[in-house]
Design a protein around this motif. Structure first.
Motif, PDB file in Angstrom:
ATOM      1  N   GLN A   8       0.826  -1.210   0.000  1.00  0.00           N
ATOM      2  CA  GLN A   8       0.000   0.000   0.000  1.00  0.00           C
ATOM      3  C   GLN A   8       0.859   1.258   0.000  1.00  0.00           C
ATOM      4  O   GLN A   8       0.569   2.222  -0.719  1.00  0.00           O
ATOM      5  N   ILE A   9       1.920   1.275   0.779  1.00  0.00           N
ATOM      6  CA  ILE A   9       2.802   2.442   0.860  1.00  0.00           C
ATOM      7  C   ILE A   9       3.506   2.673  -0.480  1.00  0.00           C
ATOM      8  O   ILE A   9       3.563   3.800  -0.979  1.00  0.00           O
ATOM      9  N   VAL A  10       4.041   1.601  -1.064  1.00  0.00           N
ATOM     10  CA  VAL A  10       4.730   1.738  -2.349  1.00  0.00           C
ATOM     11  C   VAL A  10       3.743   2.171  -3.430  1.00  0.00           C
ATOM     12  O   VAL A  10       4.059   3.033  -4.260  1.00  0.00           O
ATOM     13  N   ALA A  11       2.540   1.619  -3.417  1.00  0.00           N
ATOM     14  CA  ALA A  11       1.524   1.994  -4.405  1.00  0.00           C
ATOM     15  C   ALA A  11       1.128   3.459  -4.238  1.00  0.00           C
ATOM     16  O   ALA A  11       0.938   4.170  -5.233  1.00  0.00           O
ATOM     17  N   ALA A  12       1.024   3.930  -3.002  1.00  0.00           N
ATOM     18  CA  ALA A  12       0.659   5.333  -2.761  1.00  0.00           C
ATOM     19  C   ALA A  12       1.754   6.280  -3.247  1.00  0.00           C
ATOM     20  O   ALA A  12       1.462   7.376  -3.733  1.00  0.00           O
ATOM     21  N   LYS A  13       3.016   5.870  -3.146  1.00  0.00           N
ATOM     22  CA  LYS A  13       4.127   6.714  -3.588  1.00  0.00           C
ATOM     23  C   LYS A  13       4.345   6.640  -5.101  1.00  0.00           C
ATOM     24  O   LYS A  13       5.096   7.440  -5.649  1.00  0.00           O
ATOM     25  N   ASN A  14       3.690   5.677  -5.744  1.00  0.00           N
ATOM     26  CA  ASN A  14       3.814   5.492  -7.191  1.00  0.00           C
ATOM     27  C   ASN A  14       2.423   5.348  -7.806  1.00  0.00           C
ATOM     28  O   ASN A  14       2.041   4.263  -8.265  1.00  0.00           O
ATOM     29  N   PRO A  15       1.650   6.445  -7.839  1.00  0.00           N
ATOM     30  CA  PRO A  15       0.262   6.357  -8.313  1.00  0.00           C
ATOM     31  C   PRO A  15       0.140   5.963  -9.792  1.00  0.00           C
ATOM     32  O   PRO A  15      -0.942   5.556 -10.218  1.00  0.00           O
ATOM     33  N   HIS A  16       1.222   6.053 -10.543  1.00  0.00           N
ATOM     34  CA  HIS A  16       1.185   5.664 -11.950  1.00  0.00           C
ATOM     35  C   HIS A  16       1.207   4.139 -12.137  1.00  0.00           C
ATOM     36  O   HIS A  16       0.998   3.653 -13.237  1.00  0.00           O
ATOM     37  N   LEU A  17       1.459   3.395 -11.054  1.00  0.00           N
ATOM     38  CA  LEU A  17       1.477   1.937 -11.127  1.00  0.00           C
ATOM     39  C   LEU A  17       0.175   1.356 -10.577  1.00  0.00           C
ATOM     40  O   LEU A  17      -0.391   1.884  -9.619  1.00  0.00           O
ATOM     41  N   TYR A  18      -0.277   0.263 -11.172  1.00  0.00           N
ATOM     42  CA  TYR A  18      -1.440  -0.439 -10.651  1.00  0.00           C
ATOM     43  C   TYR A  18      -1.067  -1.156  -9.354  1.00  0.00           C
ATOM     44  O   TYR A  18       0.065  -1.621  -9.200  1.00  0.00           O
ATOM     45  N   HIS A  19      -2.046  -1.255  -8.462  1.00  0.00           N
ATOM     46  CA  HIS A  19      -1.823  -1.906  -7.168  1.00  0.00           C
ATOM     47  C   HIS A  19      -1.331  -3.341  -7.361  1.00  0.00           C
ATOM     48  O   HIS A  19      -0.412  -3.789  -6.682  1.00  0.00           O
ATOM     49  N   ARG A  20      -1.915  -4.072  -8.314  1.00  0.00           N
ATOM     50  CA  ARG A  20      -1.510  -5.473  -8.531  1.00  0.00           C
ATOM     51  C   ARG A  20      -0.074  -5.553  -9.046  1.00  0.00           C
ATOM     52  O   ARG A  20       0.649  -6.511  -8.744  1.00  0.00           O
ATOM     53  N   ASP A  21       0.355  -4.538  -9.821  1.00  0.00           N
ATOM     54  CA  ASP A  21       1.737  -4.526 -10.300  1.00  0.00           C
ATOM     55  C   ASP A  21       2.710  -4.292  -9.153  1.00  0.00           C
ATOM     56  O   ASP A  21       3.770  -4.914  -9.088  1.00  0.00           O
ATOM     57  N   VAL A  22       2.356  -3.384  -8.245  1.00  0.00           N
ATOM     58  CA  VAL A  22       3.198  -3.126  -7.074  1.00  0.00           C
ATOM     59  C   VAL A  22       3.293  -4.396  -6.227  1.00  0.00           C
ATOM     60  O   VAL A  22       4.373  -4.761  -5.758  1.00  0.00           O
ATOM     61  N   GLU A  23       2.163  -5.075  -6.058  1.00  0.00           N
ATOM     62  CA  GLU A  23       2.159  -6.321  -5.290  1.00  0.00           C
ATOM     63  C   GLU A  23       3.062  -7.368  -5.955  1.00  0.00           C
ATOM     64  O   GLU A  23       3.835  -8.049  -5.273  1.00  0.00           O
ATOM     65  N   ASN A  24       3.010  -7.454  -7.270  1.00  0.00           N
ATOM     66  CA  ASN A  24       3.880  -8.390  -7.995  1.00  0.00           C
ATOM     67  C   ASN A  24       5.352  -8.027  -7.838  1.00  0.00           C
ATOM     68  O   ASN A  24       6.205  -8.909  -7.705  1.00  0.00           O
ATOM     69  N   ILE A  25       5.657  -6.739  -7.850  1.00  0.00           N
ATOM     70  CA  ILE A  25       7.047  -6.281  -7.686  1.00  0.00           C
ATOM     71  C   ILE A  25       7.565  -6.635  -6.297  1.00  0.00           C
ATOM     72  O   ILE A  25       8.666  -7.173  -6.140  1.00  0.00           O
ATOM     73  N   VAL A  26       6.776  -6.325  -5.267  1.00  0.00           N
ATOM     74  CA  VAL A  26       7.185  -6.631  -3.890  1.00  0.00           C
ATOM     75  C   VAL A  26       7.382  -8.136  -3.728  1.00  0.00           C
ATOM     76  O   VAL A  26       8.383  -8.587  -3.155  1.00  0.00           O
ATOM     77  N   ASN A  27       6.449  -8.925  -4.242  1.00  0.00           N
ATOM     78  CA  ASN A  27       6.577 -10.385  -4.159  1.00  0.00           C
ATOM     79  C   ASN A  27       7.812 -10.877  -4.900  1.00  0.00           C
ATOM     80  O   ASN A  27       8.517 -11.773  -4.416  1.00  0.00           O
ATOM     81  N   ALA A  28       8.109 -10.300  -6.059  1.00  0.00           N
ATOM     82  CA  ALA A  28       9.279 -10.708  -6.837  1.00  0.00           C
ATOM     83  C   ALA A  28      10.573 -10.420  -6.080  1.00  0.00           C
ATOM     84  O   ALA A  28      11.480 -11.264  -6.043  1.00  0.00           O
ATOM     85  N   VAL A  29      10.650  -9.246  -5.459  1.00  0.00           N
ATOM     86  CA  VAL A  29      11.852  -8.893  -4.689  1.00  0.00           C
ATOM     87  C   VAL A  29      12.034  -9.860  -3.517  1.00  0.00           C
ATOM     88  O   VAL A  29      13.132 -10.396  -3.297  1.00  0.00           O
ATOM     89  N   LEU A  30      10.971 -10.094  -2.776  1.00  0.00           N
ATOM     90  CA  LEU A  30      11.064 -10.992  -1.623  1.00  0.00           C
ATOM     91  C   LEU A  30      11.362 -12.425  -2.056  1.00  0.00           C
ATOM     92  O   LEU A  30      12.144 -13.126  -1.391  1.00  0.00           O
ATOM     93  N   ASP A  31      10.784 -12.861  -3.172  1.00  0.00           N
ATOM     94  CA  ASP A  31      11.071 -14.207  -3.683  1.00  0.00           C
ATOM     95  C   ASP A  31      12.529 -14.350  -4.096  1.00  0.00           C
ATOM     96  O   ASP A  31      13.149 -15.383  -3.839  1.00  0.00           O
ATOM     97  N   GLU A  32      13.085 -13.316  -4.715  1.00  0.00           N
ATOM     98  CA  GLU A  32      14.498 -13.370  -5.131  1.00  0.00           C
ATOM     99  C   GLU A  32      15.423 -13.424  -3.919  1.00  0.00           C
ATOM    100  O   GLU A  32      16.421 -14.154  -3.926  1.00  0.00           O
ATOM    101  N   ILE A  33      15.108 -12.663  -2.882  1.00  0.00           N
ATOM    102  CA  ILE A  33      15.901 -12.712  -1.652  1.00  0.00           C
ATOM    103  C   ILE A  33      15.825 -14.109  -1.052  1.00  0.00           C
ATOM    104  O   ILE A  33      16.839 -14.701  -0.670  1.00  0.00           O
ATOM    105  N   THR A  34      14.614 -14.661  -0.986  1.00  0.00           N
ATOM    106  CA  THR A  34      14.420 -15.996  -0.429  1.00  0.00           C
ATOM    107  C   THR A  34      15.169 -17.048  -1.242  1.00  0.00           C
ATOM    108  O   THR A  34      15.845 -17.913  -0.674  1.00  0.00           O
ATOM    109  N   ASP A  35      15.066 -16.976  -2.571  1.00  0.00           N
ATOM    110  CA  ASP A  35      15.759 -17.943  -3.434  1.00  0.00           C
ATOM    111  C   ASP A  35      17.278 -17.853  -3.264  1.00  0.00           C
ATOM    112  O   ASP A  35      17.964 -18.879  -3.235  1.00  0.00           O
ATOM    113  N   ALA A  36      17.794 -16.637  -3.155  1.00  0.00           N
ATOM    114  CA  ALA A  36      19.240 -16.466  -2.977  1.00  0.00           C
ATOM    115  C   ALA A  36      19.694 -17.073  -1.650  1.00  0.00           C
ATOM    116  O   ALA A  36      20.712 -17.765  -1.594  1.00  0.00           O
ATOM    117  N   LEU A  37      18.937 -16.831  -0.587  1.00  0.00           N
ATOM    118  CA  LEU A  37      19.293 -17.394   0.718  1.00  0.00           C
ATOM    119  C   LEU A  37      19.194 -18.914   0.700  1.00  0.00           C
ATOM    120  O   LEU A  37      20.038 -19.611   1.270  1.00  0.00           O
TER     121      LEU A  37
END
Length: 102
Positions: A8-37
Motif C-alpha cells: 500500500q505504501i509503495v503503491a501510494a508513492k507510485n500512483p502511476h502503477l497499478y496496485h496489482r503490479d506493485v504487489e507483484n514487484i514486492v513479491n518478486a523482490v522478496l522471492d528473489e531474496i528468499t531464493d538467494a538465501l
C-alpha cells in the motif's frame, strides 16, 4: 509492518502503477531474496543491510514445560545485519558522535 502495508505504501508513492503490479514487484523482490538465501548466497542491500544464512549445529535442549532434555537437530537460519545508514537513522544521536570523531 506487514507485506500488504508495504504494498500500500509503495503503491501510494507510485500512483502511476497499478496496485496489482506493485504487489507483484514486492513479491518478486522478496522471492528473489528468499531464493538467494536458499541457495546459500548472501544478499546485500546497500544502506539497509545484508541477509545471510547461518548454521546452527545440533545440540541438547530443554523442554520448557516439562524440563525434559530434548535433542535439537542442526538447522540453517536466516540472519540479518543492519547497514550503516539504517543504524544511523535508528540512532541519530550516535551518528552525530561518529561525525565528531572524524
Amino acid at each position: 509492518m506487514i507485506k500488504s502495508e508495504l504494498v500500500q505504501i509503495v503503491a501510494a508513492k507510485n500512483p502511476h502503477l497499478y496496485h496489482r503490479d506493485v504487489e507483484n514487484i514486492v513479491n518478486a523482490v522478496l522471492d528473489e531474496i528468499t531464493d538467494a538465501l536458499a541457495g546459500g548466497n548472501r544478499v546485500e542491500l546497500r544502506g539497509f543491510g545484508a541477509f545471510s544464512v547461518k548454521n546452527r549445529p545440533s545440540r541438547s535442549g530443554r523442554n520448557p514445560r516439562t524440563g525434559d532434555s530434548v535433542f535439537v537437530e542442526e538447522k540453517w537460519v536466516p540472519f540479518f545485519k543492519t547497514g550503516k545508514e539504517l543504524r544511523e537513522r535508528l540512532n541519530p544521536d550516535l551518528a552525530d558522535e561518529d561525525d565528531d570523531e572524524d
